[in-house]
Design a protein around this motif. Structure first.
Motif, PDB file in Angstrom:
ATOM      1  N   VAL A  22       0.843  -1.205   0.000  1.00 44.41           N
ATOM      2  CA  VAL A  22       0.000   0.000   0.000  1.00 44.41           C
ATOM      3  C   VAL A  22       0.879   1.256   0.000  1.00 44.41           C
ATOM      4  O   VAL A  22       0.633   2.194  -0.766  1.00 44.41           O
ATOM      5  CB  VAL A  22      -0.957   0.001   1.215  1.00 44.41           C
ATOM      6  CG1 VAL A  22      -1.785   1.274   1.259  1.00 44.41           C
ATOM      7  CG2 VAL A  22      -1.871  -1.219   1.164  1.00 44.41           C
ATOM      8  N   THR A  23       1.905   1.243   0.857  1.00 48.30           N
ATOM      9  CA  THR A  23       2.756   2.444   0.915  1.00 48.30           C
ATOM     10  C   THR A  23       3.502   2.657  -0.402  1.00 48.30           C
ATOM     11  O   THR A  23       3.698   3.800  -0.826  1.00 48.30           O
ATOM     12  CB  THR A  23       3.775   2.345   2.072  1.00 48.30           C
ATOM     13  OG1 THR A  23       4.423   1.089   2.002  1.00 48.30           O
ATOM     14  CG2 THR A  23       3.117   2.505   3.412  1.00 48.30           C
ATOM     15  N   ASN A  59       1.944   8.769 -10.245  1.00 46.88           N
ATOM     16  CA  ASN A  59       1.643   7.510 -10.937  1.00 46.88           C
ATOM     17  C   ASN A  59       0.586   6.736 -10.146  1.00 46.88           C
ATOM     18  O   ASN A  59       0.863   6.159  -9.100  1.00 46.88           O
ATOM     19  CB  ASN A  59       2.942   6.689 -11.048  1.00 46.88           C
ATOM     20  CG  ASN A  59       2.730   5.385 -11.786  1.00 46.88           C
ATOM     21  OD1 ASN A  59       1.611   5.046 -12.168  1.00 46.88           O
ATOM     22  ND2 ASN A  59       3.810   4.662 -11.988  1.00 46.88           N
ATOM     23  N   ASN A  60      -0.623   6.764 -10.690  1.00 46.74           N
ATOM     24  CA  ASN A  60      -1.740   6.171  -9.949  1.00 46.74           C
ATOM     25  C   ASN A  60      -2.014   4.706 -10.319  1.00 46.74           C
ATOM     26  O   ASN A  60      -2.941   4.098  -9.794  1.00 46.74           O
ATOM     27  CB  ASN A  60      -3.022   6.977 -10.207  1.00 46.74           C
ATOM     28  CG  ASN A  60      -2.945   8.351  -9.587  1.00 46.74           C
ATOM     29  OD1 ASN A  60      -2.192   8.570  -8.634  1.00 46.74           O
ATOM     30  ND2 ASN A  60      -3.698   9.303 -10.126  1.00 46.74           N
ATOM     31  N   THR A  61      -1.236   4.184 -11.226  1.00 48.79           N
ATOM     32  CA  THR A  61      -1.511   2.815 -11.717  1.00 48.79           C
ATOM     33  C   THR A  61      -1.516   1.795 -10.576  1.00 48.79           C
ATOM     34  O   THR A  61      -2.434   0.987 -10.444  1.00 48.79           O
ATOM     35  CB  THR A  61      -0.453   2.412 -12.755  1.00 48.79           C
ATOM     36  OG1 THR A  61      -0.307   3.484 -13.683  1.00 48.79           O
ATOM     37  CG2 THR A  61      -0.865   1.147 -13.500  1.00 48.79           C
ATOM     38  N   ALA A  62      -0.447   1.843  -9.779  1.00 48.20           N
ATOM     39  CA  ALA A  62      -0.327   0.864  -8.686  1.00 48.20           C
ATOM     40  C   ALA A  62      -1.483   1.014  -7.702  1.00 48.20           C
ATOM     41  O   ALA A  62      -2.013   0.015  -7.189  1.00 48.20           O
ATOM     42  CB  ALA A  62       1.001   1.066  -7.965  1.00 48.20           C
ATOM     43  N   LEU A 120      -4.612  -1.803  -6.634  1.00 42.03           N
ATOM     44  CA  LEU A 120      -4.872  -2.278  -5.272  1.00 42.03           C
ATOM     45  C   LEU A 120      -6.323  -2.702  -5.101  1.00 42.03           C
ATOM     46  O   LEU A 120      -6.663  -3.501  -4.229  1.00 42.03           O
ATOM     47  CB  LEU A 120      -4.559  -1.183  -4.254  1.00 42.03           C
ATOM     48  CG  LEU A 120      -3.079  -0.882  -3.956  1.00 42.03           C
ATOM     49  CD1 LEU A 120      -2.973   0.234  -2.938  1.00 42.03           C
ATOM     50  CD2 LEU A 120      -2.368  -2.116  -3.436  1.00 42.03           C
ATOM     51  N   GLY A 121      -7.179  -2.122  -5.926  1.00 43.77           N
ATOM     52  CA  GLY A 121      -8.603  -2.443  -5.841  1.00 43.77           C
ATOM     53  C   GLY A 121      -9.225  -1.924  -4.559  1.00 43.77           C
ATOM     54  O   GLY A 121      -9.872  -2.676  -3.825  1.00 43.77           O
ATOM     55  N   VAL A 122      -8.948  -0.650  -4.278  1.00 41.02           N
ATOM     56  CA  VAL A 122      -9.432  -0.097  -3.009  1.00 41.02           C
ATOM     57  C   VAL A 122     -10.603   0.862  -3.231  1.00 41.02           C
ATOM     58  O   VAL A 122     -10.881   1.751  -2.422  1.00 41.02           O
ATOM     59  CB  VAL A 122      -8.286   0.624  -2.255  1.00 41.02           C
ATOM     60  CG1 VAL A 122      -7.287  -0.377  -1.738  1.00 41.02           C
ATOM     61  CG2 VAL A 122      -7.604   1.662  -3.137  1.00 41.02           C
TER      62      VAL A 122
END
Lengths: 221, 641
Positions: B144-145, B155-158, B162-164
């Motif tokens: 998460v971090t 970079n919002n891909t990761a 996460l599927g949050v």
């Protein structure tokens, strides 16, 4: 009507481990049940390219791997009796009929979503200087829009397919999974729809018989 | 070939569980692991063996923790947050105890955020949100971090992966603060709630145990440094290295000493020589031996206890005991060093003796002296050999006497059973052999055999007497053996329980071989020829047949008669030709010679001559046996054979 079974994957594992002969017999039985559907589906594949240009696709470009080949399209239709990987809902199909070739899949599904072809994308001027078409008018649009300058291109393509086989809706037939609009097609779905659920029932019956045989065999041991 | 799932007809399907359930499984597994981990930690406190391992783990945990702390401090310093290192560490410790997440996980997470944000406050805020997000979605804090730090950098891909619950549109268009606010709002309090669950509490307990380990480990290292009088770990390292160096030097010198002597024998010879020659060296050698002994003993103890490890473990168990152990270890190290030093000193001090021993000239002299001594010993050995020869002579004499005694005993036995004055041996043997050819029943056979055995005994006695007179030990032994054997045969015969077969085997040994001669054989062959020649057959008599002999029988008639068990003798007809009796029974009714119905004779006393020749006793016996059996079969003999 969706059909869900329980314990067949475990049964197949157990068969493989404790009764390989019965496992083989089961696979053979399922194959015998599915083969007629495959044969029928292959019969819906045209013997020549549905539209003339499709058969002479160049080896490069978008259509390089999608060129029409009757043999490949027919060969791509088959069945599998091994469990699939789970889908996002967690279901695994135990037996299935597939249309694996690219050309076959196109023939199967063309016009399934838009029976008259996609709507034509409007012309738009490229305003970004870095783009090659800067200043020109192009049809970019979305995925649901046709980029062709021929407004009837999609419709023409679909009509060409329909000359050989009409799309049939198999979502009202028994089978696995949720009923969706995607259960329509010209080859395998048509064959499945025309089968009227007989094969589905036979497959389930075969699996049930295998279960009974397996338990009997285990008790006998 | 990849198959588009939209062109597949699924026939039967089985639900095997979806992602949400897998997450639940993962969470359950985590709980199980936490419980197990705590169990293991508590187990450590309850078992002695585990406590020892706990001590070792504590030292390791301390080392790892210190390393991680330093890494974080360095990373913070590198991004300009060096002054916040202590505060950051305190924040991590607080989170650790509050949420039950070990600092080993928190530190790298915090470090990643600090590098991305370069702001302590922002990093702490993000870490707090990351903990909530991770707890709510059963995700790893690190994952998460990492996603948050990437999102912070644009970079919002990761973060999307996460599927949050952040939509693609938000990820694409929204800025980081909006996303963060949404995350904070969505998952607020998740970490606290998770920490207050059973699993969370277990995790917090585990964290406490881990912290305890680190604290204990630190205490161990500190104690070790204090006890060894080291101001810091560096000094302790120097001391250990110095010890290793000095020990190594000592070994090198020792190895050099041995190598120079080349072989152990040479070394020992040199030392021995030196001992004889230079009395002052004895002191040096004694020192050397003492030094080696001390060194050896010390290393034995070190090996046996694995002392360094044992001390660390002892601290976990009993600090007072550990203190004593450390003191013991220091003493042992001291002893080792002392041993090495003493060895070196002994080697150096042994100079004169060593040089003397290793000097080729002096060594040669010493070797000469040694040789002299060795030669003296050889003389002693020779004397010993002479004495041994005497002993052998005596032993041989004893052997001879023993053989004679045994022979006398055998002779005594022989005298008991045999009267030497009544029998002329050779004549008697010959006579007995001739009688053997005329034997008609088993009683006669037994008697003859007995006599032959007696004769044999007498012969053996004579041979033995000759051997004794000649003082030939081998001949005496052989004669004694033969006599004993003959006596045994005689004993067997005199028991009268001997079967014919046994007698046959005895006869085989005792019948003189010289009785088989060509003349006898020629005679036997001539007789056989006479029997085989039909023209020389003399009619047994002139019977008065009751019927004219029939014509020759056909083969089938002969066969029938044979089946009926009738004999078919050859009978000459009136014309002098040879024909066959049509009925042997009829012929027998006229009478066989010597039978009750015999023609012209009533003599019942029979003499059966067996023409078998003389020689092979076995053949003779078999022939006799066969004759007797035939006679019994004919009914002319009633003695059971």
């Amino acid at each position: 009507m969706p059909t869900e079974v329980k314990g067949v994957i475990e049964l197949q594992k157990a068969l493989k481990k404790f009764s390989p002969d019965l496992a083989k017999e089961t696979r053979k039985e399922l194959a015998n049940l599915l083969a007629p559907i495959v044969k029928t589906a292959r019969g819906f594949i045209p013997s020549e390219a549905p539209i003339s240009g499709w058969g002479t696709t160049s080896p490069n470009g978008t259509w390089a791997n999608r060129g029409w080949s009757t043999a490949a399209a027919k060969r791509g239709i088959g069945y599998k009796t091994t469990p699939s990987k789970p889908n996002k809902s967690g279901f695994r199909s135990l037996a299935r009929i597939v249309n694996a070739s690219a050309a076959g899949a196109i023939y199967e599904t063309a016009g399934r979503k838009n029976p008259n072809g996609r709507e034509q994308a409007p012309l738009a001027t490229v305003v970004r200087k870095s783009q090659a078409n800067y200043g020109k008018q192009i049809r970019s649009g979305t995925k649901g829009q046709s980029k062709s300058n021929n407004p009837g291109a999609g419709n023409m393509f679909i009509e060409a397919m329909d000359q050989y086989s009409q799309i049939k809706d198999a979502s009202n037939q028994t089978g696995a999974g949720r009923r969706t609009s995607k259960m329509k097609g010209r080859a395998i779905f048509r064959a499945w729809a025309e089968d009227g659920g007989k094969t589905n029932a036979a497959v389930l019956k075969a699996l049930e018989n295998t279960t009974i045989k397996f338990y009997s065999a285990m008790k006998a041991k | 070939m990849a198959i588009d799932p939209s062109v597949v007809v699924n026939i039967a399907a089985q639900w095997t569980g979806n992602k949400a359930f897998k997450q639940a499984d993962k969470a359950t597994d985590k709980l199980t692991k936490n419980v197990k981990s705590l169990g293991r930690s508590l187990g450590l406190a309850l078992s002695v063996g585990a406590l020892l391992a706990f001590g070792k783990a504590s030292v390791k945990a301390t080392a790892d923790d210190e390393k991680a702390q330093k890494q974080l401090a360095l990373a913070l310093k590198n991004v300009g947050l060096g002054r916040d290192a202590a505060a950051s560490e305190a924040f991590i410790q607080k989170l650790q105890s509050e949420f039950g997440i070990v600092d080993d996980e928190l530190r790298p997470a915090y470090q990643e955020l600090a590098i991305a944000t370069r702001d302590s406050a922002e990093s702490q805020k993000l870490l707090g949100i990351a903990l909530d997000v991770a707890a709510a979605n059963s995700l790893d804090v690190g994952t998460v971090t990492k996603a948050l730090s990437k999102a912070y950098l644009g970079n919002n891909t990761a973060l999307g992966k996460l599927g949050v619950g952040i939509s693609k549109a938000d990820l694409k268009t929204g800025n980081f603060n909006d996303i963060l606010e949404k995350l904070a709002k969505t998952f607020k309090g998740a970490a606290s709630a998770s920490a207050n669950t059973f699993s969370g509490k277990m995790a917090r307990l585990t964290v406490s145990i881990e912290n305890a380990k680190e604290t204990i480990g630190k205490g161990l290292i500190d104690s070790f440094m204090i006890l060894t009088g080291s101001a810091g770990i560096e000094e302790l390292q120097v001391k250990i290295e110095n010890f290793a160096t000095s020990a190594s030097e000592g070994f090198k010198k020792l190895a050099g000493f041995v190598k120079e002597n080349l072989t152990l024998l040479k070394s020992i010879a040199a030392v021995m020589t030196a001992m004889f020659v230079a009395t002052t060296v004895i002191v040096g050698i004694a020192k050397l031996i003492t030094a080696i002994k001390v060194l050896n003993d010390t290393f034995k103890i070190l090996r046996a206890t694995a002392l360094a490890t044992a001390v660390a473990e002892m601290f976990a168990l009993n600090p007072y005991g550990a203190t004593a152990m450390v003191a013991g270890m220091v003493a042992l190290i001291g002893l080792t060093i002392k041993g090495v030093d003493a060895l070196t000193e002994a080697y150096n001090n042994a100079g004169a003796a060593r040089d003397y021993a290793l000097d080729p000239k002096k060594y040669d002299n010493a070797a000469t002296a040694f040789d002299k001594q060795f030669k003296g010993q050889q003389k002693l050995v020779k004397v010993a050999k002479v004495l041994t020869a005497e002993e052998i002579k005596t032993l041989n004499a004893k052997k001879l006497q023993l053989a004679i005694d045994k022979a006398k005993i055998a002779l005594g036995k022989g005298e008991d059973v045999f009267d030497i004055n009544k029998i002329q041996l050779a004549a008697a043997e010959l006579n007995q052999a001739q009688l053997l050819g005329k034997v008609t029943n088993s009683a006669q056979l037994l008697q003859i055999t007995n006599d032959l055995a007696r004769l044999n005994v007498k012969q053996s006695i004579l041979a033995l007497e000759d051997a004794i007179a000649g003082k030939d030990i081998k001949a005496i032994e052989a004669g004694t053996a033969k006599l004993n054997k003959d006596l045994a045969i005689l004993g067997a015969l005199t028991n009268q329980e001997v079967k014919l077969r046994d007698i046959e085997s005895i006869l085989k040994d005792i019948v003189p071989k010289d009785l088989i001669n060509i003349a006898n054989l020629d005679e036997a062959i001539a007789k056989l020829k006479a029997i085989g020649d039909t023209k020389t057959i003399v009619p047994l008599g002139t019977p008065t047949p009751t019927a004219t002999p029939n014509k020759p029988l056909t083969p089938s008639q002969v066969e029938d008669l044979l089946i009926l068990g009738r004999t078919v003798p050859i009978v000459p007809d009136s014309s002098g030709g040879v024909g066959y009796s049509g009925n042997a029974g009829n012929y027998a009714s006229i009478g066989f010679p010597g039978s009750a119905m015999g023609y012209g004779s009533t003599n019942t006393g029979n003499t059966i001559i067996v023409n078998t020749g003389i020689g092979d006793p076995n053949a003779i016996a078999e022939a006799i046996d066969q004759v007797l059996r035939d006679a019994t079969d004919r009914g002319t003999l009633r003695v059971a054979v």
